[in-house]
Each structure stands twice: as C-alpha cells, then as structure tokens.
Design a protein around this motif. Structure first.
Motif, PDB file in Angstrom:
ATOM      1  N   GLU A  19       0.812  -1.214   0.000  1.00  0.00           N
ATOM      2  CA  GLU A  19       0.000   0.000   0.000  1.00  0.00           C
ATOM      3  C   GLU A  19       0.847   1.267   0.000  1.00  0.00           C
ATOM      4  O   GLU A  19       0.359   2.346  -0.365  1.00  0.00           O
ATOM      5  N   ALA A 307     -13.596   0.843  -0.438  1.00  0.00           N
ATOM      6  CA  ALA A 307     -12.603   0.984  -1.504  1.00  0.00           C
ATOM      7  C   ALA A 307     -12.488   2.440  -1.952  1.00  0.00           C
ATOM      8  O   ALA A 307     -11.378   2.973  -2.139  1.00  0.00           O
ATOM      9  N   ALA A 308     -13.623   3.113  -2.103  1.00  0.00           N
ATOM     10  CA  ALA A 308     -13.602   4.529  -2.475  1.00  0.00           C
ATOM     11  C   ALA A 308     -12.988   5.363  -1.361  1.00  0.00           C
ATOM     12  O   ALA A 308     -12.240   6.322  -1.620  1.00  0.00           O
ATOM     13  N   ARG A 310     -10.656   4.397   0.752  1.00  0.00           N
ATOM     14  CA  ARG A 310      -9.200   4.214   0.705  1.00  0.00           C
ATOM     15  C   ARG A 310      -8.574   5.096  -0.358  1.00  0.00           C
ATOM     16  O   ARG A 310      -7.506   5.702  -0.143  1.00  0.00           O
ATOM     17  N   ASP A 311      -9.210   5.187  -1.517  1.00  0.00           N
ATOM     18  CA  ASP A 311      -8.676   6.043  -2.581  1.00  0.00           C
ATOM     19  C   ASP A 311      -8.661   7.504  -2.151  1.00  0.00           C
ATOM     20  O   ASP A 311      -7.690   8.233  -2.406  1.00  0.00           O
ATOM     21  N   ARG A 312      -9.726   7.949  -1.515  1.00  0.00           N
ATOM     22  CA  ARG A 312      -9.794   9.341  -1.084  1.00  0.00           C
ATOM     23  C   ARG A 312      -8.774   9.620   0.016  1.00  0.00           C
ATOM     24  O   ARG A 312      -8.148  10.687   0.049  1.00  0.00           O
ATOM     25  N   ARG A 314      -5.956   8.096   0.385  1.00  0.00           N
ATOM     26  CA  ARG A 314      -4.644   8.137  -0.266  1.00  0.00           C
ATOM     27  C   ARG A 314      -4.403   9.509  -0.893  1.00  0.00           C
ATOM     28  O   ARG A 314      -3.299  10.063  -0.797  1.00  0.00           O
ATOM     29  N   ALA A 315      -5.422  10.064  -1.526  1.00  0.00           N
ATOM     30  CA  ALA A 315      -5.289  11.395  -2.121  1.00  0.00           C
ATOM     31  C   ALA A 315      -5.040  12.457  -1.054  1.00  0.00           C
ATOM     32  O   ALA A 315      -4.416  13.494  -1.338  1.00  0.00           O
ATOM     33  N   ALA A 319      -2.266   6.128   3.895  1.00  0.00           N
ATOM     34  CA  ALA A 319      -2.411   4.773   3.367  1.00  0.00           C
ATOM     35  C   ALA A 319      -2.974   3.862   4.447  1.00  0.00           C
ATOM     36  O   ALA A 319      -2.451   3.812   5.571  1.00  0.00           O
ATOM     37  N   ARG A 322      -6.117  -2.482   2.636  1.00  0.00           N
ATOM     38  CA  ARG A 322      -7.355  -3.055   2.124  1.00  0.00           C
ATOM     39  C   ARG A 322      -7.664  -4.355   2.861  1.00  0.00           C
ATOM     40  O   ARG A 322      -6.772  -5.094   3.268  1.00  0.00           O
TER      41      ARG A 322
END
Length: 367
Positions: A19, A307-308, A310-312, A314-315, A319, A322
């Motif tokens: 990750e 999942a969404a 985690r992406d946000r 990360r942005a 981190a 998952r």
C-alpha cells in the motif's frame, strides 16, 4: 463456516507494504503494523556493533538461551527463524498434515505456505456478526493441523487462551501465531504458559518485527517441544539467521527490553482508545468497527464504500490496508495501524473529509 481456498488466489500474497511501496515520502503509513519510531536508538547501536563480527559464522546459542530464559523454557524448545514467515514454511514442509485448517480472517502467509508445500487447505471463516470471535466447534474434529492468530491480524481479536486450548487434541498440531502478543499489556492470553500441558503438538510463533521495527532484518522464533523444534530445524539451511538478527533476538529478550516493550504495549492501548473515540464520532457516516474489544495495535473498520474511502484517503496523504485480500472479508473492510494521538487526529480529520466527498449515499454495513 468451512471453505476450501483456490490455489489461484494471489491475494494471499498481498501485504500492507504494497500500500505504501513507491508512494513517496508524503504518504502517512497506517497500512503496516510496525511500531513507529523503531528500532530504538539503543537497538540500532547494538546492531551496528554486530557488524564488526560479520566475518564469523553466526552462533545461535546465546540468542536461543536468551529467548528460552525470557519465556521460562529450555533452549531446545526454541528455534530461531528468519522472521515468523520462515516458520510457516518450515511447518508446512516438515509436519505431516492430511487435513490442515486455517482459521480466517488472519495473516495469509500460513495458508500460502501450506499451499506451496502441496497441501489442500481448508478454511474456517469466523463471522463478523460474532465479532470474529473463535468458535472452536467450527473446526472439524478430523483437522490434524490448525493455524490461528492471537491477537488476530487483521481483526484485532484476542482469543482467550482457554478457547485456544480447546482446539488441542491428540494427533493434532495446534499452531498459534503470536506475532502481535507482545503489543498486548502483560501478553495476556498467550499460549506459551500452556506449552507441554496440552494434548497433541502445540507450536507458538513469535516475531520481533512489530514492536521493534525489524521487518528488514527478518527475525522471529518458534516455541514448542524439543522434538518438534528438531524436526523443523532439519528443514533449515545452515546458519539460517544472520548474526545481526541473532543479536536482536538476544538483546530484545533482556529485562530492560521487555520492560520497554510493555511500556509500548500500554501506550498502544491508550492510543487505540483515542483512535476509537475519534472513529465513534463517524459511525453515523456508515463507519463501524469490526471488533467490540480490539486488543491489537491495529483496527479493522467497515464501510459500505471502503474501496472509495481508501482512494480518497490516499489522495489526502494516508495509506490504510485493504481488507478484501483476507479470506472471509470483502471490499467493505480496511485495516489501520494505531499511531500516536497527533497522527490519529490528522488521520481522522482526513477521514471525515473523505467521507464527505463520497458520491454514493451512506447505508448500514449489514454487520
């Protein structure tokens, strides 16, 4: 619930370091369960000093004796390994198993090692509606090798030693992965005090990776009866553990080191309580904890759109790990390491922003 894993399941080889690998210096790592700020300065100094003796072949004797004394065992009950991961490989190759069972969700390397050794692995899946608590009755009586983590990664459940002991029986090897138990104050519910008292074969695995920040050094150990230790040792190459790793095993078993580890465990507990209080304020946004009373230095968290999230996150510079690569979990889960309060406050502020940006409506998670 029982299920057989597919040999093609590459998700078993996914770990938290993936990750953050290649992510750059700006990403705050809550995906890997290694204590921050480690290894401590005194340990780095001892490891650096050990480099002067690299011309000599490693001598495991002093480290084995130190580990044995630390646990109140005999040296011939200790096998030093290149991390707990090597121990899983040795167990899979050396011990007979007609019906091996892995209790999931848990660390995936035990199952991966068993598969690589040609075993057909049966899974016992603990249920989220039960808080992922251990149900000894769900393990088939015919299972002759059973693997369970305690406290369990990623659920943070600490199973009672008495419940684990009920899994022991004649003709069965019970393997308990205690890689995180030194992060539990008092090492509660460890099965080490019961070694030699249970029916069948009992194997306890330990790691120095998590508390001491030694993932790159690769050092862990097996605790069991002398015959099992000899059987596993015969599968190792000569000098399997490096001299610096042996030094780490020795010095991390001293009374001063154990006192520091327990202080760190108490700090983990306090920091985890702070994190849980912060997360509780976000429950109305669809966020929920998996475990009623987590005891590990990490938390498993559910959200319908994890999942969404985690992406946000990360942005936003964070981190997390998952959850869907752990058997028994789906995409609605993620795991986060417990960090200091300042990091937690920054993370939960980012989590609040991430939740606000989700396009899809929040819904109950069904747990």
């Amino acid at each position: 619930m029982n299920a057989y894993g597919s040999p093609a399941d590459d998700a078993l080889r996914h770990h938290g370091d993936a990750e953050v690998r290649g992510a750059g210096s700006g990403l705050t790592d809550l995906a890997v369960n290694v204590r921050s700020g480690t290894p401590p300065a005194w340990l780095r100094e001892r490891l650096a000093a050990s480099l002067a003796s690299l011309a000599a072949y490693p001598d495991s004797g002093p480290a084995r004796r130190a580990v044995a004394e630390r646990h109140g065992l005999a040296p011939d009950q200790v096998l030093l390994t290149a991390g707990a991961a090597e121990a899983f490989v040795l167990l899979a190759r050396a011990l007979p198993a007609r019906r091996p069972v892995v209790v999931h969700p848990q660390f995936t390397e035990p199952e991966a090692a068993l598969r690589d050794a040609g075993h057909r692995v049966e899974r016992v899946l603990l249920r989220p509606e039960d808080g992922f608590g251990l149900d000894a009755g769900a393990v088939p009586p015919e299972a002759d090798l059973v693997v369970v983590g305690n406290p369990t990664n990623p659920t943070s459940v600490l199973h009672p030693a008495a419940a684990l002991a009920r899994l022991a029986r004649p003709g069965r090897t019970l393997v308990v992965d205690e890689a995180f138990v030194d992060a539990v104050p008092g090492e509660r519910e460890s099965l080490v005090p019961l070694l030699g008292q249970l029916p069948g074969r009992t194997v306890v695995l330990r790691s120095l990776t998590k508390t001491w920040g030694l993932a790159g050094l690769r050092v862990g150990y097996v605790l069991s009866d002398p015959q099992t230790v000899r059987t596993l040792a015969h599968q190792q190459p000569l000098w399997p553990v490096s001299a610096p790793a042996l030094v780490a095993a020795q010095v991390c078993s001293t009374p001063d080191a154990l006192e520091e580890a327990q202080a760190a465990a108490r700090q983990f507990a306090a920091d985890r309580d702070h994190l849980r209080k912060q997360l509780a304020q976000l429950h109305t946004a669809g966020l929920s904890e998996a475990t009623p009373t987590p005891e590990g230095p990490f938390l498993l968290v559910g959200h319908p759109h994890a999942a969404a999230l985690r992406d946000r996150l990360r942005a936003l510079g964070f981190a997390v790990r998952r959850g869907d690569t752990f058997p028994g979990l789906g995409p609605e889960w993620f795991r986060m390491a417990v960090r200091d309060r300042a990091t937690t406050d920054r993370f939960t502020a980012a989590l609040h922003r991430a939740l606000e940006t989700l396009d899809t409506p929040h819904a109950p998670s069904g747990r």
